[in-house]
Design a protein around this motif. Sequence first.
Motif, PDB file in Angstrom:
ATOM      1  N   ALA A  50       0.831  -1.205   0.000  1.00 20.14           N
ATOM      2  CA  ALA A  50       0.000   0.000   0.000  1.00 20.14           C
ATOM      3  C   ALA A  50       0.869   1.261   0.000  1.00 20.14           C
ATOM      4  CB  ALA A  50      -0.935   0.001   1.203  1.00 20.14           C
ATOM      5  N   LEU A  51       1.929   1.276   0.798  1.00 16.67           N
ATOM      6  CA  LEU A  51       2.834   2.435   0.820  1.00 16.67           C
ATOM      7  C   LEU A  51       3.482   2.633  -0.548  1.00 16.67           C
ATOM      8  CD1 LEU A  51       4.507   1.896   4.301  1.00 16.67           C
ATOM      9  CD2 LEU A  51       2.908   3.726   3.682  1.00 16.67           C
ATOM     10  N   ASN A  52       3.903   1.543  -1.171  1.00 15.94           N
ATOM     11  CA  ASN A  52       4.512   1.648  -2.508  1.00 15.94           C
ATOM     12  C   ASN A  52       3.510   2.175  -3.526  1.00 15.94           C
ATOM     13  OD1 ASN A  52       7.029   0.730  -1.657  1.00 15.94           O
ATOM     14  ND2 ASN A  52       6.470  -1.409  -1.985  1.00 15.94           N
ATOM     15  N   ARG A  53       2.266   1.717  -3.446  1.00  9.94           N
ATOM     16  CA  ARG A  53       1.224   2.190  -4.364  1.00  9.94           C
ATOM     17  C   ARG A  53       0.961   3.677  -4.150  1.00  9.94           C
ATOM     18  NH1 ARG A  53      -3.670   2.613  -3.079  1.00  9.94           N
ATOM     19  NH2 ARG A  53      -3.578   1.053  -1.426  1.00  9.94           N
ATOM     20  N   LEU A  54       0.861   4.102  -2.883  1.00  9.74           N
ATOM     21  CA  LEU A  54       0.626   5.518  -2.593  1.00  9.74           C
ATOM     22  C   LEU A  54       1.783   6.384  -3.069  1.00  9.74           C
ATOM     23  CD1 LEU A  54      -0.964   5.175   0.958  1.00  9.74           C
ATOM     24  CD2 LEU A  54      -2.134   5.832  -1.155  1.00  9.74           C
ATOM     25  N   GLU A  55       2.984   5.833  -3.007  1.00  9.82           N
ATOM     26  CA  GLU A  55       4.144   6.576  -3.526  1.00  9.82           C
ATOM     27  C   GLU A  55       4.072   6.676  -5.049  1.00  9.82           C
ATOM     28  OE1 GLU A  55       8.914   6.961  -2.768  1.00  9.82           O
ATOM     29  OE2 GLU A  55       7.956   5.023  -2.330  1.00  9.82           O
ATOM     30  N   ARG A  56       3.722   5.595  -5.717  1.00 13.23           N
ATOM     31  CA  ARG A  56       3.591   5.635  -7.185  1.00 13.23           C
ATOM     32  C   ARG A  56       2.517   6.627  -7.619  1.00 13.23           C
ATOM     33  NH1 ARG A  56       3.779   0.131  -6.658  1.00 13.23           N
ATOM     34  NH2 ARG A  56       1.559  -0.060  -7.126  1.00 13.23           N
ATOM     35  N   LEU A  57       1.473   6.776  -6.808  1.00 11.71           N
ATOM     36  CA  LEU A  57       0.403   7.721  -7.118  1.00 11.71           C
ATOM     37  C   LEU A  57       0.783   9.170  -6.807  1.00 11.71           C
ATOM     38  CD1 LEU A  57      -2.659   5.694  -5.758  1.00 11.71           C
ATOM     39  CD2 LEU A  57      -2.110   6.181  -8.162  1.00 11.71           C
ATOM     40  N   GLY A  58       1.944   9.366  -6.179  1.00  8.08           N
ATOM     41  CA  GLY A  58       2.397  10.714  -5.854  1.00  8.08           C
ATOM     42  C   GLY A  58       1.815  11.261  -4.565  1.00  8.08           C
ATOM     43  N   LEU A  59       1.197  10.400  -3.751  1.00  8.78           N
ATOM     44  CA  LEU A  59       0.592  10.847  -2.500  1.00  8.78           C
ATOM     45  C   LEU A  59       1.584  10.806  -1.337  1.00  8.78           C
ATOM     46  CD1 LEU A  59      -2.848   9.056  -2.885  1.00  8.78           C
ATOM     47  CD2 LEU A  59      -2.206  11.371  -3.584  1.00  8.78           C
ATOM     48  N   LEU A  60       2.598   9.982  -1.476  1.00 12.17           N
ATOM     49  CA  LEU A  60       3.700   9.891  -0.519  1.00 12.17           C
ATOM     50  C   LEU A  60       5.011  10.014  -1.264  1.00 12.17           C
ATOM     51  CD1 LEU A  60       2.690   6.788   1.673  1.00 12.17           C
ATOM     52  CD2 LEU A  60       2.434   9.199   2.263  1.00 12.17           C
ATOM     53  N   ARG A  61       6.030  10.424  -0.539  1.00 14.06           N
ATOM     54  CA  ARG A  61       7.401  10.348  -1.057  1.00 14.06           C
ATOM     55  C   ARG A  61       8.209   9.653   0.030  1.00 14.06           C
ATOM     56  NH1 ARG A  61       7.002  15.902  -1.393  1.00 14.06           N
ATOM     57  NH2 ARG A  61       7.115  16.815   0.658  1.00 14.06           N
ATOM     58  N   SER A  62       9.325   9.083  -0.374  1.00 10.00           N
ATOM     59  CA  SER A  62      10.126   8.383   0.619  1.00 10.00           C
ATOM     60  C   SER A  62      11.592   8.732   0.447  1.00 10.00           C
ATOM     61  CB  SER A  62       9.933   6.867   0.505  1.00 10.00           C
ATOM     62  OG  SER A  62      10.472   6.391  -0.703  1.00 10.00           O
ATOM     63  N   ASP A  63      12.336   8.513   1.511  1.00 14.81           N
ATOM     64  CA  ASP A  63      13.783   8.627   1.482  1.00 14.81           C
ATOM     65  C   ASP A  63      14.331   7.562   2.421  1.00 14.81           C
ATOM     66  OD1 ASP A  63      13.329   9.639   4.029  1.00 14.81           O
ATOM     67  OD2 ASP A  63      14.180  11.599   3.648  1.00 14.81           O
ATOM     68  N   TRP A  64      15.632   7.396   2.378  1.00 16.71           N
ATOM     69  CA  TRP A  64      16.280   6.396   3.227  1.00 16.71           C
ATOM     70  C   TRP A  64      16.914   7.085   4.419  1.00 16.71           C
ATOM     71  CZ3 TRP A  64      15.540   1.341   2.739  1.00 16.71           C
ATOM     72  CH2 TRP A  64      15.051   0.876   1.520  1.00 16.71           C
ATOM     73  N   GLU A  65      16.722   6.499   5.583  1.00 17.67           N
ATOM     74  CA  GLU A  65      17.292   7.009   6.824  1.00 17.67           C
ATOM     75  C   GLU A  65      18.234   5.939   7.369  1.00 17.67           C
ATOM     76  OE1 GLU A  65      15.437   8.755  10.909  1.00 17.67           O
ATOM     77  OE2 GLU A  65      14.595   6.880  10.201  1.00 17.67           O
ATOM     78  N   ALA A  66      19.447   6.355   7.716  1.00 18.24           N
ATOM     79  CA  ALA A  66      20.390   5.422   8.324  1.00 18.24           C
ATOM     80  C   ALA A  66      20.167   5.375   9.824  1.00 18.24           C
ATOM     81  CB  ALA A  66      21.821   5.860   8.022  1.00 18.24           C
ATOM     82  N   VAL A  67      20.034   4.156  10.334  1.00 21.03           N
ATOM     83  CA  VAL A  67      19.877   3.936  11.764  1.00 21.03           C
ATOM     84  C   VAL A  67      20.932   2.913  12.150  1.00 21.03           C
ATOM     85  CG1 VAL A  67      18.337   3.195  13.603  1.00 21.03           C
ATOM     86  CG2 VAL A  67      17.403   4.363  11.596  1.00 21.03           C
ATOM     87  N   GLY A  68      22.037   3.416  12.704  1.00 23.73           N
ATOM     88  CA  GLY A  68      23.166   2.525  12.976  1.00 23.73           C
ATOM     89  C   GLY A  68      23.702   1.982  11.664  1.00 23.73           C
ATOM     90  N   GLN A  69      23.798   0.682  11.571  1.00 21.27           N
ATOM     91  CA  GLN A  69      24.288   0.032  10.346  1.00 21.27           C
ATOM     92  C   GLN A  69      23.159  -0.247   9.357  1.00 21.27           C
ATOM     93  OE1 GLN A  69      27.254  -0.006   9.713  1.00 21.27           O
ATOM     94  NE2 GLN A  69      28.513  -0.473  11.492  1.00 21.27           N
TER      95      GLN A  69
END
Length: 118
Positions: A50-69
Amino acid sequence: MRHDAVRGHLDGLLLAVVEPGPLHGYAIIAAVQERSGGALELRTGTIYPALNRLERLGLLRSDWEAVGQRKRRRYELTEAGRRQLDEERSAWRDFTRVIGAVLDPGPTPGAVANGAAT
């Protein structure tokens, strides 16, 4: 609560919990569970597609966050997502008003007058 009760409302739930700021997947699951008082438990197999679909629809955007390793993907609302969330909330209010009127109608107009006449 039945798992299928969320069907049709998942997008609104996800958009609402990321509204305050970016969250990673497990934090989104935890936020839904917390806000629902533990009544809603979303599975990772439901949430990530669902998150991936919402991102493809332009309703969400994502980025990567480093948490330790480790790295984890954080999701946040876009402006289109905020507009969609407003629409979801409006549709939800309309839905609950209509269903509530059927399930819990209150006194029937004229019932008091008819009861008083007898």
